[in-house]
Design a protein around this motif. Structure first.
Motif, short mmCIF file in Angstrom:
data_model
loop_
_atom_site.label_atom_id
_atom_site.label_comp_id
_atom_site.label_asym_id
_atom_site.label_seq_id
_atom_site.Cartn_x
_atom_site.Cartn_y
_atom_site.Cartn_z
N ASN A 1 52.70 50.46 25.80
CA ASN A 1 51.40 50.98 26.25
C ASN A 1 50.78 50.02 27.26
N ILE A 2 50.42 50.55 28.41
CA ILE A 2 49.79 49.76 29.46
C ILE A 2 48.51 50.46 29.89
N THR A 3 47.42 49.71 29.96
CA THR A 3 46.15 50.23 30.48
C THR A 3 45.87 49.56 31.81
N VAL A 4 45.60 50.36 32.83
CA VAL A 4 45.25 49.84 34.15
C VAL A 4 43.78 50.10 34.39
N PRO B 1 44.94 54.33 23.16
CA PRO B 1 45.85 53.57 22.30
C PRO B 1 45.76 52.07 22.60
N LYS B 2 46.02 51.24 21.60
CA LYS B 2 46.00 49.79 21.77
C LYS B 2 47.04 49.41 22.83
N PRO B 3 46.63 48.71 23.88
CA PRO B 3 47.59 48.36 24.94
C PRO B 3 48.42 47.13 24.59
N ASP B 4 49.64 47.11 25.11
CA ASP B 4 50.43 45.88 25.07
C ASP B 4 50.05 44.99 26.24
N VAL B 5 49.69 45.61 27.36
CA VAL B 5 49.32 44.90 28.59
C VAL B 5 48.17 45.63 29.24
N ILE B 6 47.26 44.87 29.84
CA ILE B 6 46.23 45.45 30.70
C ILE B 6 46.36 44.80 32.07
N ILE B 7 46.30 45.61 33.13
CA ILE B 7 46.43 45.14 34.51
C ILE B 7 45.15 45.47 35.27
N SER B 8 44.70 44.54 36.11
CA SER B 8 43.58 44.80 37.02
C SER B 8 43.85 44.16 38.37
N GLN B 9 43.05 44.59 39.36
CA GLN B 9 43.11 44.10 40.73
C GLN B 9 41.66 43.92 41.21
N LEU B 10 41.47 43.46 42.44
CA LEU B 10 40.12 43.16 42.91
C LEU B 10 39.55 44.26 43.81
N GLU B 11 39.99 45.49 43.64
CA GLU B 11 39.43 46.61 44.39
C GLU B 11 38.36 47.35 43.60
N ILE B 12 37.99 46.82 42.41
CA ILE B 12 36.91 47.36 41.60
C ILE B 12 35.97 46.19 41.25
N PRO B 13 34.77 46.45 40.74
CA PRO B 13 33.85 45.36 40.40
C PRO B 13 34.45 44.40 39.37
N THR C 1 48.29 41.39 26.43
CA THR C 1 48.51 40.46 27.54
C THR C 1 47.73 40.95 28.75
N THR C 2 47.06 40.02 29.43
CA THR C 2 46.25 40.37 30.60
C THR C 2 46.94 39.89 31.87
N ILE C 3 46.99 40.77 32.87
CA ILE C 3 47.64 40.48 34.15
C ILE C 3 46.67 40.82 35.27
N LEU C 4 46.41 39.84 36.14
CA LEU C 4 45.51 40.05 37.27
C LEU C 4 46.26 39.87 38.58
N ASN C 5 46.17 40.90 39.42
CA ASN C 5 46.66 40.83 40.79
C ASN C 5 45.43 40.63 41.67
#
Length: 318
Positions: free
Chosen positions: A6-9, A133-145, A162-166
């Protein structure tokens, strides 16, 4: 290996307007293009779709406008297997737009209009985490606040994800976000800005700067280098910087390749791959994507994807 993590973006979407040029115009100059295409892109959406193509169960938290593109975006996400429960249509706003120039050398320049992406809020993130659902990973980028990114990472930490930032487009990142980031994936330009603006580190010696920044922040770093692959540095692991080369390909269009890398890497980490293998997977899929024009439409699918996965993982996707 977990086949369907499960991944939440919590991220962005953009309508890509791609002009293919012989060369970029000089100031005040008009040039003819070689061609034009329109498609769906944006860092968050691209990364979500790459992860979904690989088999992850992906949920997208984003906003689109009430223009002609809003409903089309929801349709596009659903066609690619991305859950749209928290893709919100914002009244009286436009969907994000990316005007992209691609030179004959395959280099690109991009101008963004954030539009409805600016409406992604901490409250929207809270609602999503309460119901998804509970995520295994969440990903974000800097095109949102960044306030929405911070809330997503805080909620991720509460459930052990696990948190991943691009960190693109290049901009300083709030310290609180970095404190809640497990993996930071900048390209070389983005890393140089972060190192200088956040830590006063000169990145002219890239390896030394990566070590200093990683040791100071205690964040795992993957710095992408385009056709030269990527650098991995995990502070506290006992390992020095590891260089991972990308496959040599005939590049046609590099647009969206960094997102293919981030989406594939995120899938690999969520699926339980070791970081080196996750980067190998990401390098392979990103390099393959530049051999075709466009962003999401350039990502490997079907038999071609299966072939690439067999090469990297020594097993089919399913």
């Amino acid at each position: 290996m977990k086949q369907h993590p499960n991944i939440t973006v919590v991220g962005s979407n953009m309508v890509d307007l791609l002009s293919y040029l012989e060369r970029f115009p000089e100031r005040g100059e008009t040039v003819f293009g070689r061609g034009f295409t329109q498609g769906f892109g944006g860092k968050g959406a691209n990364q979500a779709i790459m992860a979904a193509i690989l088999g992850a169960k992906v949920s997208m938290v984003t906003c689109v406008g009430d223009d002609v593109f809003g409903p089309k975006w929801i349709e596009t996400f659903e066609q690619n297997g991305v859950d749209t429960s928290f893709v919100k249509i914002v009244p009286d706003n436009y969907s994000g737009v990316a005007a992209i120039w691609v030179e004959k050398t395959s280099d690109n320049r991009i101008v963004l209009g954030a539009g409805a992406n600016e409406e992604v809020s901490p409250e929207m993130v809270d609602e999503a985490f309460d119901r998804l659902p509970k995520p295994d990973v969440i990903i974000s980028q800097l095109e949102i606040p960044q306030s929405a990114i911070l809330r997503g990472f805080q909620r991720a930490k509460e459930v052990g994800a696990t948190t991943i930032l691009n960190p693109g487009p290049a901009a300083p990142v709030q310290k609180e976000i970095l404190d809640n980031t497990d993996w930071l994936i900048p390209n070389e330009t983005e890393f140089a800005l972060l190192a200088k603006e956040m830590a006063g580190i000169d990145a002219s010696d890239l390896h030394q700067a990566v070590r200093q920044f990683g040791d100071r922040t205690r964040v795992n770093l993957v710095v992408t280098l385009g056709e030269n692959g990527a650098l991995l540095y995990m502070p506290g692991s006992g390992n020095d910087i590891i260089e991972l080369l990308a496959p040599t390909v005939d590049a046609k269009d590099t647009t969206g390749a960094g997102d293919a890398f981030c989406g594939a890497f995120s899938y690999g980490i969520a699926a339980g791959l070791e970081p080196l293998k996750a980067i190998e997977l990401a390098n392979t899929l990103a390099s393959d994507s530049v051999t075709r024009p466009g962003t999401q439409i350039s990502y490997a699918r079907n038999d071609h994807l299966e072939h690439l996965l067999e090469q990297v993982l020594n097993q089919p996707k399913r």
